[in-house]
Design a protein around this motif. Structure first.
Motif, PDB file in Angstrom:
ATOM      1  N   LEU A   1      47.061 -27.542  19.123  1.00 51.12           N
ATOM      2  CA  LEU A   1      46.354 -27.631  20.390  1.00 51.12           C
ATOM      3  C   LEU A   1      45.716 -28.986  20.650  1.00 51.12           C
ATOM      4  CD1 LEU A   1      44.618 -24.140  20.269  1.00 51.12           C
ATOM      5  CD2 LEU A   1      46.639 -24.771  21.562  1.00 51.12           C
ATOM      6  N   GLY A   2      46.122 -30.011  19.943  1.00 52.38           N
ATOM      7  CA  GLY A   2      45.557 -31.320  20.220  1.00 52.38           C
ATOM      8  C   GLY A   2      44.197 -31.492  19.584  1.00 52.38           C
ATOM      9  N   ASP A   3      43.419 -32.437  20.154  1.00 54.36           N
ATOM     10  CA  ASP A   3      42.128 -32.748  19.558  1.00 54.36           C
ATOM     11  C   ASP A   3      41.097 -31.645  19.821  1.00 54.36           C
ATOM     12  OD1 ASP A   3      41.004 -33.100  22.109  1.00 54.36           O
ATOM     13  OD2 ASP A   3      41.362 -35.246  22.096  1.00 54.36           O
ATOM     14  N   LYS A   4      39.982 -31.745  19.128  1.00 60.02           N
ATOM     15  CA  LYS A   4      38.942 -30.723  19.196  1.00 60.02           C
ATOM     16  C   LYS A   4      38.410 -30.539  20.615  1.00 60.02           C
ATOM     17  CE  LYS A   4      35.202 -29.282  16.216  1.00 60.02           C
ATOM     18  NZ  LYS A   4      34.382 -29.681  15.089  1.00 60.02           N
ATOM     19  N   ARG A   5      38.232 -31.637  21.333  1.00 60.96           N
ATOM     20  CA  ARG A   5      37.717 -31.553  22.703  1.00 60.96           C
ATOM     21  C   ARG A   5      38.685 -30.782  23.603  1.00 60.96           C
ATOM     22  NH1 ARG A   5      36.337 -36.582  26.691  1.00 60.96           N
ATOM     23  NH2 ARG A   5      35.625 -35.314  28.406  1.00 60.96           N
ATOM     24  N   ALA A   6      39.977 -31.052  23.454  1.00 58.09           N
ATOM     25  CA  ALA A   6      40.981 -30.353  24.254  1.00 58.09           C
ATOM     26  C   ALA A   6      40.977 -28.858  23.937  1.00 58.09           C
ATOM     27  CB  ALA A   6      42.366 -30.942  24.002  1.00 58.09           C
ATOM     28  N   ARG A   7      40.829 -28.524  22.666  1.00 56.10           N
ATOM     29  CA  ARG A   7      40.771 -27.100  22.286  1.00 56.10           C
ATOM     30  C   ARG A   7      39.528 -26.449  22.862  1.00 56.10           C
ATOM     31  NH1 ARG A   7      42.239 -28.402  16.247  1.00 56.10           N
ATOM     32  NH2 ARG A   7      40.112 -29.060  16.418  1.00 56.10           N
ATOM     33  N   ALA A   8      38.402 -27.147  22.822  1.00 55.19           N
ATOM     34  CA  ALA A   8      37.156 -26.591  23.353  1.00 55.19           C
ATOM     35  C   ALA A   8      37.261 -26.338  24.857  1.00 55.19           C
ATOM     36  CB  ALA A   8      35.988 -27.519  23.048  1.00 55.19           C
ATOM     37  N   GLU A   9      37.988 -27.186  25.559  1.00 51.64           N
ATOM     38  CA  GLU A   9      38.152 -27.010  27.003  1.00 51.64           C
ATOM     39  C   GLU A   9      38.913 -25.734  27.337  1.00 51.64           C
ATOM     40  OE1 GLU A   9      39.856 -30.553  28.673  1.00 51.64           O
ATOM     41  OE2 GLU A   9      38.114 -31.765  28.128  1.00 51.64           O
ATOM     42  N   LEU A  10      39.739 -25.255  26.405  1.00 52.93           N
ATOM     43  CA  LEU A  10      40.460 -24.014  26.626  1.00 52.93           C
ATOM     44  C   LEU A  10      39.516 -22.817  26.751  1.00 52.93           C
ATOM     45  CD1 LEU A  10      43.433 -24.446  24.144  1.00 52.93           C
ATOM     46  CD2 LEU A  10      43.497 -24.646  26.629  1.00 52.93           C
ATOM     47  N   LEU A  11      38.322 -22.954  26.217  1.00 53.88           N
ATOM     48  CA  LEU A  11      37.348 -21.868  26.279  1.00 53.88           C
ATOM     49  C   LEU A  11      36.612 -21.801  27.606  1.00 53.88           C
ATOM     50  CD1 LEU A  11      35.651 -22.197  22.782  1.00 53.88           C
ATOM     51  CD2 LEU A  11      37.247 -20.446  23.530  1.00 53.88           C
ATOM     52  N   GLY A  12      36.755 -22.807  28.444  1.00 55.91           N
ATOM     53  CA  GLY A  12      35.995 -22.903  29.684  1.00 55.91           C
ATOM     54  C   GLY A  12      35.885 -21.632  30.492  1.00 55.91           C
ATOM     55  N   PRO A  13      36.996 -21.041  30.919  1.00 54.32           N
ATOM     56  CA  PRO A  13      36.908 -19.834  31.750  1.00 54.32           C
ATOM     57  C   PRO A  13      36.219 -18.659  31.046  1.00 54.32           C
ATOM     58  CG  PRO A  13      39.111 -20.785  31.856  1.00 54.32           C
ATOM     59  CD  PRO A  13      38.374 -21.523  30.783  1.00 54.32           C
ATOM     60  N   GLU A  14      36.521 -18.456  29.759  1.00 49.02           N
ATOM     61  CA  GLU A  14      35.905 -17.351  29.033  1.00 49.02           C
ATOM     62  C   GLU A  14      34.413 -17.582  28.840  1.00 49.02           C
ATOM     63  OE1 GLU A  14      38.787 -18.720  28.161  1.00 49.02           O
ATOM     64  OE2 GLU A  14      40.204 -17.076  28.302  1.00 49.02           O
ATOM     65  N   LEU A  15      34.039 -18.827  28.534  1.00 54.97           N
ATOM     66  CA  LEU A  15      32.618 -19.131  28.381  1.00 54.97           C
ATOM     67  C   LEU A  15      31.863 -18.937  29.681  1.00 54.97           C
ATOM     68  CD1 LEU A  15      32.557 -22.265  26.053  1.00 54.97           C
ATOM     69  CD2 LEU A  15      31.723 -19.972  25.557  1.00 54.97           C
ATOM     70  N   GLU A  16      32.464 -19.361  30.779  1.00 56.37           N
ATOM     71  CA  GLU A  16      31.806 -19.197  32.072  1.00 56.37           C
ATOM     72  C   GLU A  16      31.567 -17.721  32.372  1.00 56.37           C
ATOM     73  OE1 GLU A  16      32.209 -20.571  36.736  1.00 56.37           O
ATOM     74  OE2 GLU A  16      33.726 -21.214  35.294  1.00 56.37           O
ATOM     75  N   ARG A  17      32.570 -16.881  32.108  1.00 60.42           N
ATOM     76  CA  ARG A  17      32.398 -15.440  32.326  1.00 60.42           C
ATOM     77  C   ARG A  17      31.272 -14.890  31.452  1.00 60.42           C
ATOM     78  NH1 ARG A  17      38.042 -15.351  33.325  1.00 60.42           N
ATOM     79  NH2 ARG A  17      38.587 -15.157  31.143  1.00 60.42           N
ATOM     80  N   ALA A  18      31.248 -15.296  30.186  1.00 60.85           N
ATOM     81  CA  ALA A  18      30.219 -14.807  29.269  1.00 60.85           C
ATOM     82  C   ALA A  18      28.824 -15.254  29.716  1.00 60.85           C
ATOM     83  CB  ALA A  18      30.501 -15.294  27.845  1.00 60.85           C
ATOM     84  N   ILE A  19      28.712 -16.490  30.182  1.00 60.33           N
ATOM     85  CA  ILE A  19      27.413 -17.001  30.627  1.00 60.33           C
ATOM     86  C   ILE A  19      26.951 -16.280  31.885  1.00 60.33           C
ATOM     87  CG2 ILE A  19      26.235 -19.042  31.557  1.00 60.33           C
ATOM     88  CD1 ILE A  19      27.971 -20.670  29.505  1.00 60.33           C
ATOM     89  N   VAL A  20      27.864 -16.036  32.810  1.00 58.55           N
ATOM     90  CA  VAL A  20      27.501 -15.288  34.020  1.00 58.55           C
ATOM     91  C   VAL A  20      26.993 -13.899  33.643  1.00 58.55           C
ATOM     92  CG1 VAL A  20      28.456 -14.179  36.084  1.00 58.55           C
ATOM     93  CG2 VAL A  20      28.984 -16.576  35.606  1.00 58.55           C
ATOM     94  N   GLU A  21      27.699 -13.227  32.734  1.00 60.52           N
ATOM     95  CA  GLU A  21      27.269 -11.890  32.303  1.00 60.52           C
ATOM     96  C   GLU A  21      25.914 -11.955  31.608  1.00 60.52           C
ATOM     97  OE1 GLU A  21      28.594  -8.911  33.065  1.00 60.52           O
ATOM     98  OE2 GLU A  21      29.969 -10.075  34.301  1.00 60.52           O
ATOM     99  N   ALA A  22      25.712 -12.965  30.767  1.00 59.59           N
ATOM    100  CA  ALA A  22      24.430 -13.110  30.063  1.00 59.59           C
ATOM    101  C   ALA A  22      23.285 -13.314  31.051  1.00 59.59           C
ATOM    102  CB  ALA A  22      24.508 -14.279  29.078  1.00 59.59           C
ATOM    103  N   LYS A  23      23.517 -14.144  32.061  1.00 57.47           N
ATOM    104  CA  LYS A  23      22.482 -14.380  33.069  1.00 57.47           C
ATOM    105  C   LYS A  23      22.190 -13.107  33.860  1.00 57.47           C
ATOM    106  CE  LYS A  23      22.638 -19.327  33.799  1.00 57.47           C
ATOM    107  NZ  LYS A  23      21.286 -19.697  34.143  1.00 57.47           N
ATOM    108  N   LYS A  24      23.232 -12.340  34.173  1.00 54.85           N
ATOM    109  CA  LYS A  24      23.028 -11.068  34.876  1.00 54.85           C
ATOM    110  C   LYS A  24      22.164 -10.119  34.046  1.00 54.85           C
ATOM    111  CE  LYS A  24      26.854  -9.146  36.240  1.00 54.85           C
ATOM    112  NZ  LYS A  24      28.246  -8.799  36.561  1.00 54.85           N
ATOM    113  N   LEU A  25      22.292 -10.215  32.728  1.00 51.86           N
ATOM    114  CA  LEU A  25      21.522  -9.364  31.827  1.00 51.86           C
ATOM    115  C   LEU A  25      20.139  -9.928  31.519  1.00 51.86           C
ATOM    116  CD1 LEU A  25      24.371  -8.439  29.322  1.00 51.86           C
ATOM    117  CD2 LEU A  25      23.304  -6.926  31.006  1.00 51.86           C
ATOM    118  N   GLY A  26      19.849 -11.117  32.041  1.00 55.60           N
ATOM    119  CA  GLY A  26      18.536 -11.723  31.821  1.00 55.60           C
ATOM    120  C   GLY A  26      18.372 -12.359  30.454  1.00 55.60           C
ATOM    121  N   LEU A  27      19.472 -12.700  29.813  1.00 51.75           N
ATOM    122  CA  LEU A  27      19.404 -13.326  28.496  1.00 51.75           C
ATOM    123  C   LEU A  27      19.154 -14.830  28.618  1.00 51.75           C
ATOM    124  CD1 LEU A  27      22.432 -11.518  26.815  1.00 51.75           C
ATOM    125  CD2 LEU A  27      20.010 -10.981  26.549  1.00 51.75           C
TER     126      LEU A  27
END
Length: 130
Positions: free
Chosen positions: A82-108
């Motif tokens: 998957l290339g360099d570490k930064r490129a691999r981390a960028e693959l998490l973008g959509p999933e992380l955004e969903r998780a953060i939205v859910e966390a904020k909805k839960l007041g975390l």
């Protein structure tokens, strides 16, 4: 018998659940590079899902580079280059955004989320040990 485990839950798209289960099996070492992956027909029969859904799952795993399909061999788990570490981390973008939205909805807080991520990381790391 499938080379990964999944418990289908209502309310979530089945294809997403299967994709997640396969990716989890790869990162935990349950599925390794070169392991044979079930055919669309077997996947459909074992999970009791529509063949079109099974086909969609396999096609997406191929598109994402998780599987490689070869004529006369079928699908196998790919070597994830998957290339360099930064490129691999960028693959998490959509999933992380969903998780953060859910966390904020839960007041975390960010600290709550970091603690949860660390706990899940340890859990997955422990499950991948022989």
């Amino acid at each position: 018998m499938l080379p990964f485990s999944i418990e289908i839950r209502p309310g979530l798209p089945i294809a997403e659940q299967v994709l997640f289960a396969v990716k989890k099996a790869v990162v935990t070492g349950q599925l390794r590079t070169g392991d044979k992956f079930p055919s669309v027909r077997i996947l459909s029969q074992e999970l009791k899902i529509n063949p079109n859904t099974a086909h969609k799952v396999v096609a997406q795993l191929v598109d994402e580079g998780v599987l490689v399909t070869t004529p006369a061999v079928g699908s196998v788990v790919a070597a994830l280059a998957l290339g360099d570490k930064r490129a691999r981390a960028e693959l998490l973008g959509p999933e992380l955004e969903r998780a953060i939205v859910e966390a904020k909805k839960l007041g975390l807080t960010a600290e709550d989320v970091q603690a949860a991520v660390a706990a899940h990381w340890r859990k997955l790391s422990d499950s991948s040990k022989p």
